[in-house]
Design an enzyme around this catalytic site. Structure first.
Site, PDB file in Angstrom:
ATOM      1  CG  HIS A   1      10.407  41.441   0.567  1.00 21.34           C
ATOM      2  ND1 HIS A   1       9.698  41.807  -0.976  1.00 21.34           N
ATOM      3  CD2 HIS A   1      10.212  40.035   0.514  1.00 21.34           C
ATOM      4  CE1 HIS A   1       9.402  40.658  -1.373  1.00 21.34           C
ATOM      5  NE2 HIS A   1       9.771  39.723  -0.559  1.00 21.34           N
ATOM      6  CG  HIS A   2      13.154  44.732  -4.672  1.00 21.76           C
ATOM      7  ND1 HIS A   2      13.027  46.160  -4.526  1.00 21.76           N
ATOM      8  CD2 HIS A   2      14.142  44.551  -5.722  1.00 21.76           C
ATOM      9  CE1 HIS A   2      13.825  46.810  -5.398  1.00 21.76           C
ATOM     10  NE2 HIS A   2      14.432  45.734  -6.217  1.00 21.76           N
ATOM     11  CB  CYS A   3       7.502  44.285  -1.218  1.00 24.32           C
ATOM     12  SG  CYS A   3       7.754  43.922   0.659  1.00 24.32           S
TER      13      CYS A   3
ATOM     14  CB  ILE B   1      14.383  49.298   0.535  1.00 28.67           C
ATOM     15  CG1 ILE B   1      15.057  47.759   0.497  1.00 28.67           C
ATOM     16  CG2 ILE B   1      14.098  49.468   1.980  1.00 28.67           C
ATOM     17  CD1 ILE B   1      16.329  47.775   0.991  1.00 28.67           C
TER      18      ILE B   1
ATOM     19  CG  ASN C   1      10.397  49.011  -4.571  1.00 33.01           C
ATOM     20  OD1 ASN C   1      11.668  48.841  -4.865  1.00 33.01           O
ATOM     21  ND2 ASN C   1       9.661  48.107  -4.097  1.00 33.01           N
TER      22      ASN C   1
END
Length: 512
Positions: free
Chosen positions: A139-141, A143, A330
Site C-alpha cells: 500500500h502507498h501509505c 512506502i 511517504n
C-alpha cells in the site's frame, strides 16, 4: 508509537470502489542459475521469514481510531504469518507477455485487506522460455518509490547464492496506543486543528508562485510576494520572466475512472537513452520524459484527440533523507511540468523538454518540499476521509489539474538474484485516481535497461499495449537523430572504415 502522517493517510482516503492505492512491481526471473532450477513458493516464504526484519513496512498493520476521528497508527502484527501473504498461480498458456500482463492487471485491481499488513506477493509460473514472474504490491501509505526500491533490495542478492543475514537482537516493538490514548490524541489534534490550518494556509500563501498548479492562479505572485513581505522574508524566489504553469488540456485520459485495469510493459536499453541524452546535452530523465511525450502524442493523434497545447504531467520526487530510511510511509513531493506533446519534431521535443524540466526544477527548488503534506493536513482527518474521493471525482469532471503521472525511479546497474534466480527485468506499477488521470507511466532503471510499466483504466485507455509500442517507436525516432558511433582509427597505414549504423534501439520487451 508511529502515527500515519497526513500525506500517508491521504493515500488511504483516496481509495474507493474504483481506486486501489497500492504500488507494485513485476519482476521477470530466470531460474536457470538457481540451485533447484526453479523458484518455489516455499523458497520465497523462507526468504521473507529470514529477512522480514529488514523490511519494517511488511511487519506493520493499521490500528484505526474509532469513527475515523484521527489518522490511524502503525502497530506490529504479532500473529504475522508471511505465508498468508504469498500466493502462487500457473498460467494455463500460452504464457506470453500479453497473458502475463492480463493476469497481473486483474491482481492489481484488488484492494488489500486493511486488517492485515498491507502487502501481497504472487509467484506466477508458466511463462514462455521457462521464466517465472513475481508480482508484489504494498500500500502507498506505507512506502514511496525510494523506500519501495530499498524494500526490494532487502530481498535481493548479488549472486545466485543467497547471502547470510544476521538477525538483530529483539528490540522495542512498534505498538499503537490504547483506545483512551487514541481518543485523547484525536481530541487534542481536533482542538489544535484551526491553528494548524491557519499555519498551513500562511505557508502556502507565501509559496503560491512556486508550487505546482497554484502558480497559475490569477494574482498568485502578488499574494505570495505580499505574504513574504509581511513575514519579513526575501521578495521573489522565482524569476519574474518565468511563465506560470499552464492549465491541463482535456484529453481522453481525464475523467472519472472505473475499477478495471490494463497493464503493459517493456524495456529500452539504457545505453541508447544515455547516448541520445549526451548528443542533445540533456539528462536521462529528459529523454524519458520526451519518450513519454512522444508516445502520448502518437496515441492521441491516432484518435484525433491531440490538444494544440502541451499535456501536464506530475513527476514524483523523493525527498527522503538518509536518516529517514527506516521510516515507514511517504517522503515525497511532486514536480508538475508541461510535456511537449504539441511539437511535431522529435529533436525539438527533446530540446523543449530539457528546457521545461529545468524550469520545473527551479520551481521545485523554490517550493517547500512538504507542500503535499501541508495540503493534506489542512482539514481534520475525519473530513478528508469522507471528502477526498468525492473531491477527486469532481475535479476530474470540472478541471483536472494534471493529465497523468510519469515516474522514473533509479535502480542498480548490475544483475541481482531472488531465491537464486536472476532478475531479468523489473517493471513498476503505480496508482490511478480520478484526479491524476486514467494512465500512469513508470520506469525503473536496472542492469542496463529502462524497464517500463504502463497502467491504465480501460474506460480511458483500453489498448495500453499500443502506448508501449509508441514508446519503442519514439526511441527509434530519437536514435535516428544521433550520429552513428564510429570506432577509433588505429595508427599506422590508412584504413578504410565502412559506415556504421546505430545499434538496435530496443531489445525484446522481456529478455528471454
Amino acid at each position: 508509537m508511529r502515527q500515519l502522517t497526513a500525506l500517508d493517510a491521504q493515500f488511504l482516503h483516496a481509495e474507493s470502489a474504483t481506486t486501489a492505492a497500492h504500488v507494485a512491481g513485476l519482476a521477470i526471473l530466470d531460474p536457470a542459475c538457481s540451485r533447484l532450477g526453479a523458484v518455489t513458493r516455499e523458497c520465497l516464504v523462507g526468504l521473507l521469514r529470514d529477512r522480514l526484519h529488514l523490511a519494517p513496512a511488511l511487519r506493520l498493520r493499521l490500528a484505526t481510531v474509532p469513527f475515523g476521528l484521527d489518522r490511524p497508527y502503525w502497530t506490529e502484527d504479532p500473529d504475522l504469518d508471511v505465508s498468508g501473504h504469498v500466493h502462487e498461480v500457473t498460467l494455463a498458456g500460452p504464457g506470453d507477455d500479453a497473458q502475463l500482463a492480463e493476469k497481473v492487471a486483474r491482481i492489481h485491481e484488488r484492494h488489500l485487506d486493511r486488517t492485515r499488513p498491507l502487502w501481497e506477493m504472487h509467484l506466477i509460473h508458466g511463462l514462455t522460455g521457462g521464466r517465472v514472474a513475481l508480482y508484489a504490491k504494498v500500500h502507498h501509505c506505507a512506502i514511496d518509490g525510494v523506500s519501495g526500491a530499498e524494500l526490494l533490495a532487502a530481498l535481493l542478492d548479488l549472486t545466485p547464492e543467497p547471502r547470510a543475514v544476521e538477525r538483530p537482537a529483539p528490540g522495542a516493538r512498534t505498538t499503537a496506543p490504547g483506545l483512551a490514548g487514541m481518543l485523547a490524541g484525536a481530541v487534542a489534534r481536533t482542538v489544535l486543528q484551526p491553528a494548524r490550518t491557519l499555519y498551513s494556509l500562511g505557508r502556502m500563501a507565501a509559496e503560491l508562485d512556486t508550487m505546482p498548479l497554484t502558480s497559475a492562479l490569477p494574482g498568485a505572485r502578488q499574494v505570495a510576494a505580499a505574504t513574504r513581505m509581511i513575514a519579513g522574508r526575501a521578495p521573489e524566489p522565482v524569476e519574474p520572466s518565468e511563465p506560470p504553469m499552464p492549465i491541463a488540456p482535456r484529453t481522453p485520459f481525464n475523467g472519472p475512472i472505473g475499477a478495471e485495469r490494463r497493464f503493459s510493459y517493456g524495456s529500452i536499453p539504457l545505453a541508447d537513452v544515455k547516448r541520445v541524452a549526451k548528443s542533445a546535452g540533456a539528462s536521462v530523465n529528459d529523454v524519458v520524459m520526451t519518450l513519454c511525450a512522444s508516445a502520448l502524442r502518437a496515441w492521441l493523434r491516432e484518435r484525433d484527440a491531440l490538444p494544440d497545447r502541451p499535456l501536464i504531467a506530475a513527476v514524483p520526487v523523493a525527498v527522503r533523507s538518509a536518516s529517514a530510511r527506516e521510516v515507514v510511509g511517504n517522503q515525497i513531493s511532486v514536480m508538475v511540468t508541461p510535456i511537449p506533446t504539441d511539437l511535431d519534431c522529435p529533436r525539438e521535443r527533446l530540446r523543449v523538454m530539457a528546457r521545461t524540466m529545468l524550469a520545473a526544477k527551479r520551481r521545485f527548488a523554490g517550493a517547500p518540499t512538504a507542500w503535499l503534506g501541508e495540503l493534506s493536513s489542512m482539514l481534520p482527518s475525519a473530513v478528508t476521509a469522507l471528502a477526498t474521493s468525492a473531491v477527486f471525482r469532481l475535479a476530474s469532471i470540472v478541471l483536472p489539474p494534471i493529465n497523468l503521472i510519469v515516474s522514473n525511479v533509479p535502480g542498480p546497474q548490475l544483475p541481482l538474484y531472488l531465491c537464486g534466480a536472476r532478475v531479468l527485468a523489473y517493471h513498476p506499477m503505480s496508482v490511478l485516481t480520478d484526479v491524476s488521470g486514467g494512465v500512469n507511466i513508470t520506469c525503473f532503471s536496472y542492469d542496463g535497461s529502462l524497464d517500463f510499466g504502463i497502467l491504465s483504466c480501460p474506460d480511458r485507455v483500453a489498448d495500453v499495449w499500443r502506448l508501449m509500442g509508441h514508446l519503442r517507436e519514439a526511441m527509434d525516432e530519437l536514435m535516428e537523430q544521433v550520429e552513428p558511433a564510429v570506432p577509433a582509427v588505429p595508427t599506422g597505414p590508412a584504413v578504410r572504415i565502412a559506415p556504421v549504423g546505430h545499434p538496435s534501439p530496443v531489445r525484446e520487451m522481456v529478455p528471454a
